[in-house]
Design a protein around this motif. Structure first.
Motif: not given
Lengths: 109, 385
Positions: A36-37, A40-41, A44, A49, A51-53, B50, B53-54, B169, B172, B174-180, B339
Protein backbone atom coordinates in the motif's frame (compact mmCIF):
# COMPACT_ATOMS: atom_id res chain seq x y z
CA UNK A 1 4.27 -19.66 47.59
CA UNK A 2 1.14 -20.25 45.50
CA UNK A 3 0.16 -16.60 45.12
CA UNK A 4 3.61 -15.36 44.19
CA UNK A 5 4.06 -18.13 41.61
CA UNK A 6 0.65 -17.39 40.15
CA UNK A 7 1.42 -13.67 40.07
CA UNK A 8 4.76 -14.23 38.37
CA UNK A 9 3.13 -16.50 35.76
CA UNK A 10 0.39 -13.91 35.07
CA UNK A 11 2.95 -11.09 34.84
CA UNK A 12 5.07 -13.24 32.54
CA UNK A 13 2.08 -13.80 30.25
CA UNK A 14 1.35 -10.06 30.20
CA UNK A 15 5.00 -9.19 29.47
CA UNK A 16 5.12 -11.85 26.74
CA UNK A 17 1.87 -10.55 25.17
CA UNK A 18 3.12 -6.97 25.22
CA UNK A 19 6.49 -7.99 23.78
CA UNK A 20 4.76 -9.87 20.96
CA UNK A 21 2.57 -6.84 20.16
CA UNK A 22 5.61 -4.55 20.18
CA UNK A 23 7.62 -6.96 18.03
CA UNK A 24 4.70 -7.19 15.61
CA UNK A 25 4.61 -3.37 15.46
CA UNK A 26 8.35 -3.22 14.94
CA UNK A 27 8.31 -5.70 12.04
CA UNK A 28 5.20 -4.17 10.51
CA UNK A 29 6.99 -0.80 10.66
CA UNK A 30 10.16 -2.29 9.18
CA UNK A 31 8.35 -3.92 6.27
CA UNK A 32 6.37 -0.67 5.96
CA UNK A 33 3.18 -2.22 4.61
CA UNK A 34 5.08 -1.99 1.30
CA UNK A 35 2.26 -2.86 -1.06
CA UNK A 36 0.00 0.00 0.00
CA UNK A 37 2.85 2.38 0.74
CA UNK A 38 4.03 2.25 -2.87
CA UNK A 39 0.46 2.91 -4.02
CA UNK A 40 0.08 5.81 -1.61
CA UNK A 41 3.36 7.36 -2.72
CA UNK A 42 2.28 7.03 -6.34
CA UNK A 43 -0.98 8.80 -5.47
CA UNK A 44 0.81 11.59 -3.62
CA UNK A 45 3.31 12.03 -6.42
CA UNK A 46 0.78 11.98 -9.26
CA UNK A 47 -1.87 14.20 -7.65
CA UNK A 48 0.69 16.42 -5.92
CA UNK A 49 -0.95 15.86 -2.54
CA UNK A 50 0.53 17.79 0.35
CA UNK A 51 -1.61 16.75 3.32
CA UNK A 52 -3.56 13.97 4.97
CA UNK A 53 -7.31 14.00 4.37
CA UNK A 54 -7.93 13.79 8.09
CA UNK A 55 -10.04 16.74 9.28
CA UNK A 56 -12.03 18.34 6.49
CA UNK A 57 -13.95 20.94 8.48
CA UNK A 58 -11.60 23.90 7.91
CA UNK A 59 -8.88 24.84 5.42
CA UNK A 60 -6.16 24.94 8.02
CA UNK A 61 -7.01 21.50 9.38
CA UNK A 62 -7.54 19.93 5.94
CA UNK A 63 -4.27 21.33 4.59
CA UNK A 64 -2.19 22.32 7.65
CA UNK A 65 1.00 22.57 5.60
CA UNK A 66 -0.59 24.89 3.00
CA UNK A 67 -2.90 27.11 5.02
CA UNK A 68 -2.04 30.74 5.59
CA UNK A 69 -1.81 31.96 9.14
CA UNK A 70 -4.95 34.06 9.04
CA UNK A 71 -7.09 31.07 8.13
CA UNK A 72 -6.87 29.93 11.74
CA UNK A 73 -8.97 32.96 12.58
CA UNK A 74 -11.02 32.62 9.40
CA UNK A 75 -12.00 36.26 9.18
CA UNK A 76 -9.80 38.39 11.36
CA UNK A 77 -7.01 37.91 13.89
CA UNK A 78 -8.25 37.53 17.43
CA UNK A 79 -11.67 36.12 16.63
CA UNK A 80 -12.67 32.99 18.48
CA UNK A 81 -11.61 29.60 17.20
CA UNK A 82 -14.51 28.20 15.19
CA UNK A 83 -13.67 24.58 14.78
CA UNK A 84 -13.03 21.88 17.38
CA UNK A 85 -10.16 20.36 15.41
CA UNK A 86 -8.47 23.77 15.38
CA UNK A 87 -7.38 22.98 18.93
CA UNK A 88 -5.74 19.79 17.65
CA UNK A 89 -4.17 21.12 14.46
CA UNK A 90 -2.49 24.50 14.37
CA UNK A 91 -1.50 26.32 11.16
CA UNK A 92 2.06 25.89 10.03
CA UNK A 93 4.18 29.05 9.70
CA UNK A 94 6.33 27.48 6.92
CA UNK A 95 7.30 29.85 4.12
CA UNK A 96 6.55 33.10 5.94
CA UNK A 97 9.53 35.37 6.42
CA UNK A 98 7.99 38.75 7.24
CA UNK A 99 8.92 40.35 10.56
CA UNK A 100 7.89 43.27 12.68
CA UNK A 101 10.73 45.73 13.09
CA UNK A 102 10.83 48.70 15.38
CA UNK A 103 12.73 51.75 14.35
CA UNK A 104 13.76 54.19 17.08
CA UNK A 105 13.63 57.97 16.57
CA UNK A 106 17.41 58.10 16.11
CA UNK A 107 16.93 55.95 13.05
CA UNK A 108 18.67 52.74 14.19
CA UNK A 109 16.61 49.51 13.98
CA UNK B 1 15.66 -15.02 45.80
CA UNK B 2 13.62 -17.26 48.13
CA UNK B 3 13.41 -14.38 50.62
CA UNK B 4 12.13 -12.02 47.93
CA UNK B 5 9.53 -14.61 46.85
CA UNK B 6 8.32 -14.90 50.43
CA UNK B 7 8.11 -11.14 50.72
CA UNK B 8 6.16 -11.06 47.43
CA UNK B 9 3.85 -13.77 48.80
CA UNK B 10 3.23 -11.66 51.91
CA UNK B 11 2.70 -8.52 49.76
CA UNK B 12 0.12 -10.27 47.57
CA UNK B 13 -1.72 -11.57 50.66
CA UNK B 14 -1.69 -8.04 52.05
CA UNK B 15 -3.06 -6.63 48.78
CA UNK B 16 -5.73 -9.34 48.62
CA UNK B 17 -6.88 -8.45 52.12
CA UNK B 18 -7.80 -5.05 50.64
CA UNK B 19 -8.87 -6.56 47.33
CA UNK B 20 -11.57 -4.04 46.41
CA UNK B 21 -9.21 -1.13 46.98
CA UNK B 22 -6.34 -2.87 45.19
CA UNK B 23 -8.36 -3.90 42.15
CA UNK B 24 -10.04 -0.51 41.80
CA UNK B 25 -6.62 1.15 42.07
CA UNK B 26 -5.24 -1.11 39.33
CA UNK B 27 -8.32 -0.41 37.16
CA UNK B 28 -8.01 3.41 37.48
CA UNK B 29 -4.23 3.31 37.06
CA UNK B 30 -4.47 1.01 33.99
CA UNK B 31 -7.20 3.23 32.49
CA UNK B 32 -5.00 6.33 32.86
CA UNK B 33 -2.08 4.54 31.20
CA UNK B 34 -4.41 3.21 28.46
CA UNK B 35 -5.52 6.80 27.68
CA UNK B 36 -1.93 8.07 27.57
CA UNK B 37 -0.80 5.03 25.57
CA UNK B 38 -3.66 5.40 23.08
CA UNK B 39 -2.69 9.02 22.39
CA UNK B 40 0.94 7.99 21.98
CA UNK B 41 0.14 5.14 19.60
CA UNK B 42 -2.39 7.13 17.56
CA UNK B 43 -0.19 10.19 17.12
CA UNK B 44 2.90 8.11 16.36
CA UNK B 45 0.98 6.05 13.82
CA UNK B 46 -0.55 9.10 12.11
CA UNK B 47 2.85 10.75 12.02
CA UNK B 48 4.39 7.65 10.47
CA UNK B 49 1.52 7.43 7.94
CA UNK B 50 1.99 11.08 6.95
CA UNK B 51 5.76 11.06 6.72
CA UNK B 52 5.74 7.68 4.92
CA UNK B 53 3.33 8.79 2.19
CA UNK B 54 4.26 12.45 1.88
CA UNK B 55 7.92 11.81 1.06
CA UNK B 56 6.77 11.96 -2.55
CA UNK B 57 4.92 15.27 -2.07
CA UNK B 58 5.89 18.18 -4.37
CA UNK B 59 9.45 19.39 -3.81
CA UNK B 60 8.36 23.04 -3.68
CA UNK B 61 4.83 24.47 -3.69
CA UNK B 62 4.71 28.18 -4.49
CA UNK B 63 1.70 30.12 -3.25
CA UNK B 64 0.98 33.80 -3.66
CA UNK B 65 0.15 35.72 -0.53
CA UNK B 66 -1.95 38.85 -0.86
CA UNK B 67 -3.02 40.94 2.14
CA UNK B 68 -1.61 38.20 4.34
CA UNK B 69 -3.84 35.54 2.82
CA UNK B 70 -3.42 32.81 0.24
CA UNK B 71 -4.32 34.16 -3.21
CA UNK B 72 -4.35 32.87 -6.79
CA UNK B 73 -0.92 32.95 -8.41
CA UNK B 74 -0.35 34.40 -11.92
CA UNK B 75 0.84 31.73 -14.36
CA UNK B 76 3.50 34.24 -15.50
CA UNK B 77 5.33 33.44 -12.23
CA UNK B 78 5.88 29.91 -13.57
CA UNK B 79 7.86 31.29 -16.49
CA UNK B 80 10.03 33.38 -14.14
CA UNK B 81 10.72 30.41 -11.84
CA UNK B 82 11.40 27.98 -14.71
CA UNK B 83 14.32 30.19 -15.80
CA UNK B 84 16.14 29.72 -12.48
CA UNK B 85 19.11 27.36 -12.85
CA UNK B 86 18.37 23.94 -11.32
CA UNK B 87 14.60 24.06 -11.92
CA UNK B 88 13.39 21.00 -13.82
CA UNK B 89 9.76 21.99 -14.29
CA UNK B 90 7.07 24.32 -12.95
CA UNK B 91 3.48 23.11 -13.09
CA UNK B 92 0.55 25.42 -12.34
CA UNK B 93 -2.12 23.59 -10.33
CA UNK B 94 -5.83 24.19 -9.97
CA UNK B 95 -7.49 22.97 -6.82
CA UNK B 96 -9.97 24.24 -4.27
CA UNK B 97 -12.84 23.41 -1.97
CA UNK B 98 -16.51 22.73 -2.44
CA UNK B 99 -18.99 22.95 0.42
CA UNK B 100 -22.18 20.95 0.41
CA UNK B 101 -24.66 22.86 2.57
CA UNK B 102 -27.11 19.97 2.92
CA UNK B 103 -24.73 17.40 4.36
CA UNK B 104 -22.34 20.14 5.57
CA UNK B 105 -19.37 18.38 4.03
CA UNK B 106 -16.26 19.99 2.56
CA UNK B 107 -14.88 18.36 -0.58
CA UNK B 108 -11.43 19.00 -2.03
CA UNK B 109 -11.49 19.39 -5.81
CA UNK B 110 -8.21 18.73 -7.62
CA UNK B 111 -7.48 19.25 -11.30
CA UNK B 112 -5.15 16.91 -13.19
CA UNK B 113 -3.32 17.46 -16.45
CA UNK B 114 -3.58 15.48 -19.64
CA UNK B 115 -0.87 13.02 -18.64
CA UNK B 116 -2.62 9.88 -17.36
CA UNK B 117 -1.20 7.22 -15.07
CA UNK B 118 -2.89 4.08 -13.82
CA UNK B 119 -3.00 4.49 -10.06
CA UNK B 120 -2.68 1.34 -7.95
CA UNK B 121 -5.16 2.53 -5.35
CA UNK B 122 -7.81 3.66 -7.82
CA UNK B 123 -10.65 1.35 -8.68
CA UNK B 124 -11.45 2.35 -12.27
CA UNK B 125 -9.63 5.09 -14.17
CA UNK B 126 -8.83 8.77 -13.87
CA UNK B 127 -11.11 11.27 -15.65
CA UNK B 128 -10.19 12.11 -19.24
CA UNK B 129 -13.24 13.94 -20.60
CA UNK B 130 -14.43 17.29 -19.12
CA UNK B 131 -17.56 15.66 -17.68
CA UNK B 132 -15.77 12.88 -15.79
CA UNK B 133 -14.39 12.62 -12.27
CA UNK B 134 -12.80 10.23 -9.76
CA UNK B 135 -13.85 10.38 -6.10
CA UNK B 136 -12.68 9.31 -2.67
CA UNK B 137 -14.35 6.68 -0.52
CA UNK B 138 -15.66 9.30 1.95
CA UNK B 139 -17.87 10.78 -0.76
CA UNK B 140 -19.16 7.30 -1.63
CA UNK B 141 -20.00 6.69 2.03
CA UNK B 142 -21.72 10.03 2.64
CA UNK B 143 -23.47 10.69 -0.66
CA UNK B 144 -23.81 7.11 -1.91
CA UNK B 145 -22.69 7.23 -5.56
CA UNK B 146 -20.59 4.48 -7.14
CA UNK B 147 -18.51 4.02 -10.25
CA UNK B 148 -20.61 4.81 -13.33
CA UNK B 149 -22.99 7.11 -11.40
CA UNK B 150 -23.06 10.88 -11.84
CA UNK B 151 -21.91 13.49 -9.33
CA UNK B 152 -23.74 16.79 -9.64
CA UNK B 153 -21.95 19.86 -8.30
CA UNK B 154 -23.07 23.48 -8.39
CA UNK B 155 -20.53 25.95 -9.71
CA UNK B 156 -20.06 29.55 -8.59
CA UNK B 157 -22.83 30.70 -11.00
CA UNK B 158 -25.19 28.23 -9.25
CA UNK B 159 -25.37 26.10 -12.38
CA UNK B 160 -25.43 22.34 -11.90
CA UNK B 161 -22.60 20.45 -13.55
CA UNK B 162 -22.77 16.68 -13.96
CA UNK B 163 -19.64 14.57 -13.76
CA UNK B 164 -19.61 10.85 -14.49
CA UNK B 165 -17.67 8.89 -11.90
CA UNK B 166 -14.97 6.89 -13.69
CA UNK B 167 -13.02 5.81 -10.62
CA UNK B 168 -13.23 5.47 -6.84
CA UNK B 169 -10.12 5.56 -4.65
CA UNK B 170 -9.72 2.39 -2.61
CA UNK B 171 -10.25 2.38 1.16
CA UNK B 172 -6.51 1.77 1.72
CA UNK B 173 -5.87 5.34 0.56
CA UNK B 174 -8.62 6.90 2.73
CA UNK B 175 -6.19 8.97 4.77
CA UNK B 176 -5.10 10.71 1.57
CA UNK B 177 -8.12 10.67 -0.72
CA UNK B 178 -11.22 10.49 1.46
CA UNK B 179 -12.74 13.84 0.41
CA UNK B 180 -11.13 14.17 -3.04
CA UNK B 181 -12.92 14.83 -6.30
CA UNK B 182 -10.41 14.60 -9.15
CA UNK B 183 -11.39 16.41 -12.36
CA UNK B 184 -9.57 17.30 -15.58
CA UNK B 185 -7.83 20.63 -14.99
CA UNK B 186 -9.65 22.46 -17.80
CA UNK B 187 -13.02 21.30 -16.45
CA UNK B 188 -12.14 22.39 -12.90
CA UNK B 189 -10.89 25.77 -14.12
CA UNK B 190 -14.21 26.25 -15.87
CA UNK B 191 -16.11 25.04 -12.80
CA UNK B 192 -14.35 27.53 -10.51
CA UNK B 193 -14.60 30.23 -13.21
CA UNK B 194 -10.87 30.72 -12.77
CA UNK B 195 -9.07 32.97 -15.22
CA UNK B 196 -6.70 31.08 -17.54
CA UNK B 197 -3.82 33.34 -16.46
CA UNK B 198 -4.16 32.25 -12.83
CA UNK B 199 -3.57 29.05 -10.86
CA UNK B 200 -4.13 27.99 -7.25
CA UNK B 201 -0.41 27.37 -6.76
CA UNK B 202 2.71 26.22 -8.61
CA UNK B 203 4.56 22.95 -8.16
CA UNK B 204 8.29 23.25 -8.73
CA UNK B 205 10.41 20.21 -9.52
CA UNK B 206 14.19 20.49 -9.16
CA UNK B 207 17.11 18.46 -10.51
CA UNK B 208 19.16 18.36 -7.34
CA UNK B 209 17.39 17.67 -4.03
CA UNK B 210 20.08 19.57 -2.13
CA UNK B 211 19.16 22.76 -3.96
CA UNK B 212 15.52 22.79 -2.83
CA UNK B 213 16.12 25.18 0.07
CA UNK B 214 18.29 27.52 -1.99
CA UNK B 215 15.73 27.61 -4.79
CA UNK B 216 12.92 28.31 -2.31
CA UNK B 217 14.93 31.29 -1.01
CA UNK B 218 15.61 32.44 -4.56
CA UNK B 219 11.90 32.27 -5.44
CA UNK B 220 11.06 34.32 -2.35
CA UNK B 221 13.79 36.84 -3.19
CA UNK B 222 12.73 37.38 -6.81
CA UNK B 223 8.97 37.08 -6.29
CA UNK B 224 8.50 38.68 -2.90
CA UNK B 225 4.73 38.17 -2.71
CA UNK B 226 5.12 34.38 -2.89
CA UNK B 227 5.31 31.77 -0.18
CA UNK B 228 7.43 28.77 -1.17
CA UNK B 229 6.71 25.65 0.89
CA UNK B 230 9.32 22.91 0.60
CA UNK B 231 8.74 19.18 0.99
CA UNK B 232 10.82 19.19 4.17
CA UNK B 233 8.51 21.83 5.63
CA UNK B 234 5.47 19.71 4.76
CA UNK B 235 7.04 16.71 6.49
CA UNK B 236 8.11 18.89 9.41
CA UNK B 237 4.51 20.10 9.79
CA UNK B 238 3.39 16.53 10.37
CA UNK B 239 6.36 15.80 12.61
CA UNK B 240 5.34 18.67 14.89
CA UNK B 241 1.59 18.19 14.51
CA UNK B 242 1.60 14.97 16.47
CA UNK B 243 4.47 15.44 18.89
CA UNK B 244 4.47 15.85 22.67
CA UNK B 245 3.42 19.48 22.43
CA UNK B 246 0.65 18.94 19.90
CA UNK B 247 -2.95 19.82 20.65
CA UNK B 248 -3.86 16.16 20.74
CA UNK B 249 -1.36 15.50 23.49
CA UNK B 250 -2.29 18.61 25.40
CA UNK B 251 -6.01 17.92 25.23
CA UNK B 252 -5.98 14.30 26.28
CA UNK B 253 -2.65 13.42 27.77
CA UNK B 254 -2.44 16.35 30.15
CA UNK B 255 -5.90 15.54 31.54
CA UNK B 256 -4.85 11.93 32.06
CA UNK B 257 -1.54 12.99 33.64
CA UNK B 258 -3.36 15.31 36.03
CA UNK B 259 -5.68 12.44 37.00
CA UNK B 260 -2.60 10.30 37.60
CA UNK B 261 -0.97 13.02 39.70
CA UNK B 262 -4.10 13.25 41.88
CA UNK B 263 -3.97 9.47 42.32
CA UNK B 264 -0.28 9.55 43.21
CA UNK B 265 -0.71 12.59 45.50
CA UNK B 266 -3.51 10.86 47.36
CA UNK B 267 -1.25 7.86 47.84
CA UNK B 268 1.73 9.98 48.89
CA UNK B 269 -0.06 12.12 51.43
CA UNK B 270 -2.19 9.52 53.08
CA UNK B 271 -1.35 6.10 54.40
CA UNK B 272 -4.45 4.49 55.89
CA UNK B 273 -4.78 3.65 59.59
CA UNK B 274 -4.96 -0.04 58.65
CA UNK B 275 -1.67 0.17 56.74
CA UNK B 276 -0.06 2.06 59.64
CA UNK B 277 -1.22 -0.61 62.09
CA UNK B 278 0.15 -3.33 59.79
CA UNK B 279 3.56 -1.63 59.67
CA UNK B 280 3.48 -1.15 63.45
CA UNK B 281 2.71 -4.85 64.03
CA UNK B 282 5.49 -5.92 61.66
CA UNK B 283 7.98 -3.64 63.41
CA UNK B 284 6.86 -4.92 66.84
CA UNK B 285 7.42 -8.48 65.60
CA UNK B 286 11.02 -7.59 64.84
CA UNK B 287 10.92 -6.61 61.16
CA UNK B 288 13.56 -4.13 60.12
CA UNK B 289 12.68 -0.83 58.41
CA UNK B 290 14.40 -2.20 55.29
CA UNK B 291 12.05 -5.24 55.29
CA UNK B 292 8.99 -3.00 55.58
CA UNK B 293 10.28 -0.87 52.73
CA UNK B 294 10.90 -4.00 50.63
CA UNK B 295 7.26 -5.02 51.14
CA UNK B 296 6.09 -1.56 50.15
CA UNK B 297 8.40 -1.58 47.14
CA UNK B 298 6.91 -4.89 45.99
CA UNK B 299 3.41 -3.57 46.65
CA UNK B 300 4.06 -0.50 44.48
CA UNK B 301 5.72 -2.60 41.79
CA UNK B 302 2.92 -5.18 41.69
CA UNK B 303 0.28 -2.46 41.28
CA UNK B 304 2.17 -0.19 38.90
CA UNK B 305 3.69 -2.90 36.69
CA UNK B 306 0.39 -4.78 36.39
CA UNK B 307 -1.44 -1.53 35.59
CA UNK B 308 1.22 -0.48 33.09
CA UNK B 309 1.14 -3.81 31.26
CA UNK B 310 -2.68 -3.92 31.20
CA UNK B 311 -2.91 -0.26 30.18
CA UNK B 312 -0.42 -0.50 27.31
CA UNK B 313 -1.98 -3.72 25.95
CA UNK B 314 -5.45 -2.10 26.16
CA UNK B 315 -4.13 1.00 24.34
CA UNK B 316 -2.58 -1.13 21.59
CA UNK B 317 -5.83 -3.03 21.06
CA UNK B 318 -7.87 0.21 21.21
CA UNK B 319 -5.78 1.94 18.54
CA UNK B 320 -4.63 -0.80 16.21
CA UNK B 321 -7.52 -3.28 16.43
CA UNK B 322 -10.51 -0.98 16.95
CA UNK B 323 -9.03 2.13 15.20
CA UNK B 324 -9.17 4.34 18.34
CA UNK B 325 -12.94 4.91 18.60
CA UNK B 326 -12.50 6.95 21.82
CA UNK B 327 -10.01 9.40 20.26
CA UNK B 328 -11.24 9.84 16.67
CA UNK B 329 -14.14 12.15 17.71
CA UNK B 330 -11.46 14.61 18.87
CA UNK B 331 -9.91 14.61 15.41
CA UNK B 332 -13.24 14.51 13.65
CA UNK B 333 -14.60 17.71 15.16
CA UNK B 334 -17.36 18.87 12.87
CA UNK B 335 -15.96 17.08 9.81
CA UNK B 336 -18.65 15.16 7.98
CA UNK B 337 -16.19 13.38 5.72
CA UNK B 338 -13.97 11.68 8.23
CA UNK B 339 -11.87 8.81 6.88
CA UNK B 340 -12.40 5.30 8.18
CA UNK B 341 -8.79 4.22 8.53
CA UNK B 342 -6.92 1.19 9.76
CA UNK B 343 -3.57 2.31 11.11
CA UNK B 344 -0.43 0.23 10.77
CA UNK B 345 0.98 -0.56 14.21
CA UNK B 346 3.85 1.81 14.90
CA UNK B 347 5.35 2.13 18.36
CA UNK B 348 8.04 4.52 19.44
CA UNK B 349 10.00 2.61 22.10
CA UNK B 350 11.50 5.80 23.46
CA UNK B 351 8.06 7.31 24.12
CA UNK B 352 6.91 4.03 25.69
CA UNK B 353 9.95 4.09 27.95
CA UNK B 354 9.20 7.69 28.93
CA UNK B 355 5.59 6.71 29.69
CA UNK B 356 6.82 3.85 31.90
CA UNK B 357 9.31 6.13 33.62
CA UNK B 358 6.72 8.85 34.22
CA UNK B 359 4.10 6.51 35.64
CA UNK B 360 5.86 3.63 37.41
CA UNK B 361 8.63 5.74 38.98
CA UNK B 362 6.48 8.38 40.71
CA UNK B 363 4.01 5.75 41.92
CA UNK B 364 6.80 3.69 43.50
CA UNK B 365 8.14 6.82 45.17
CA UNK B 366 4.65 7.71 46.40
CA UNK B 367 4.29 4.25 47.95
CA UNK B 368 7.71 4.19 49.58
CA UNK B 369 7.93 7.68 51.11
CA UNK B 370 4.90 7.53 53.48
CA UNK B 371 5.74 3.92 54.37
CA UNK B 372 9.31 4.95 55.23
CA UNK B 373 7.97 7.76 57.43
CA UNK B 374 5.74 5.31 59.32
CA UNK B 375 8.37 2.56 59.48
CA UNK B 376 10.92 4.87 61.13
CA UNK B 377 8.43 5.83 63.86
CA UNK B 378 8.31 3.89 67.13
CA UNK B 379 5.93 0.88 66.64
CA UNK B 380 4.14 1.53 69.93
CA UNK B 381 3.47 5.11 68.91
CA UNK B 382 2.23 3.94 65.46
CA UNK B 383 -0.21 1.46 67.00
CA UNK B 384 -1.43 3.98 69.58
CA UNK B 385 -2.14 6.49 66.75
Amino acid sequence: MVKSTLYLICSGILILSLSMLLLFSHFSQATGDTENLAGKRQLVSYLGLTDLSLCSEARYTRHPSQADLFSAFQDFPGSFEHFPTGSMISPSPAGFFSRVRVSSQSGSE
Amino acid sequence: MRRQLKILEYTLSSLLRRKYKSFSLIAVYAFTIAVLGSVLFLTQSLKSEATGSLVSAPEIVVQRVSAGRHDLVPIGYAEVISKFPGVKSVTPRVWGYYYDSLVKANLTLIGIGEYQEQLELLDGRLPIKPDECAIGMGIVNVFGPGKGDALVLENSASTSKTFKITGVFRAASNLLTNDLVVLPEAALRQFFAMDSTLATDLVVEVYNQREIKTLAKKIKYHLSDTRPITRDEILHTYETLFNWRSGMMLAVAVAALIAFCILAWDKATGITAEEKREIGVLKALGWETADVLTIKFWEGLVISLTSFLLGVIAAWIHVFVFSAPALTPLLKGWSVLFPAFQLSPVVDFYQLFVLAFLTIGPYLACTLIPAWKTATTDPEQVMRD
